[in-house]
Design a protein around this motif. Structure first.
Motif: not given
Length: 239
Positions: A107, A110-111, A114, A132, A135-136, A142, A151, A199, A202
């Motif tokens: 995580q 990914l964060y 982004e 950010t 979205k993430v 998370s 997902d 989303q 998700h």
């Protein structure tokens, strides 16, 4: 003149009957909500993790299981997820599972990726962070770290954007996921409540009972908790 008066009375009668019908429907729904409130059963599956409620403050221990589709999920939702995926395929759809459980390190990666993309576009650090987190989620905030979220995209369209909602897979899941205990976690129009953009890929496991109620009331997890478990979560409405 007589015809006009007759039509006017008919319109009034239809309006009154329509109003009474609405009151009856609202009354029945209110009665069901009252029954659900008295019969509520606290469950770990309703744990709230978002920008205001972190994994570190959640009383939840992840128990992972490796699935045949390649991802890991919590054991408490694994069987229902596999059944949902199978039934989705039987219905003629082509679901592709893109992500399930994520570690804190995943995580974090990914964060930061982004965030750096927004910085490279000329955004200030404050602007980049604000964009950010919609979205993430930040590491530790998370739902993927719970092992209860997935997902899912369509095999014919694997982009994770709003167009995903137009695919056969997304349409089937939106119609049927609640039957397996899953809900669309970030529905359209709830960004101010969830803190996340829409989303349509998700899904979050909350258990079959809660999923059915959330589907019938057409509300997201934050709204559900605010209605039935107001003492258990920090709910922030973001402008």
């Amino acid at each position: 003149m007589q015809a006009y008066e007759k039509n006017r009375k008919k319109a009034i009668l239809i309006g009154v009957l329509g109003g009474l019908l609405c009151l009856v429907i609202i009354g029945l729904l209110a009665a069901r909500v009252l029954i659900w409130s008295k019969d509520r059963q606290e469950t770990r599956l309703l744990v709230l993790v978002n920008d205001w409620n972190s994994m570190d403050s959640a009383d939840f221990k992840v128990k992972l299981k490796k699935l045949s589709c390649g991802i890991e999920l919590d054991t408490r939702c694994a069987a229902d997820f596999e059944q949902m995926l199978s039934d989705c395929c039987i219905a003629g759809c082509d679901p592709v599972v893109l992500d399930g459980y994520r570690s804190r390190d995943e995580q974090d990666r990914l964060y930061n990726n982004e965030y750096r993309q927004y910085i490279s576009q000329g955004k200030t650090p404050q602007e980049a962070m604000a964009l950010t987190v919609r979205k993430v989620p930040r590491p530790g905030r998370s739902e993927h770290e719970l092992g209860l979220s997935v997902d899912i995209a369509d095999g014919k369209y694997r982009e994770l954007d709003e167009k995903q909602a137009e695919t056969d897979t997304a349409k089937w899941l939106m119609e049927n996921s609640w039957r397996y205990g899953f809900v669309l976690r970030y529905p359209e129009g709830t960004e101010g409540i969830t803190g996340m953009i829409y989303q349509p890929w998700h899904y979050r496991y909350v258990g079959k009972k809660a999923a059915e109620q959330m589907n019938e009331l057409d509300i997201c997890l934050e709204e559900y908790l605010q209605m039935f478990f107001p003492e258990n979560a920090v709910i922030v409405h973001r402008k």
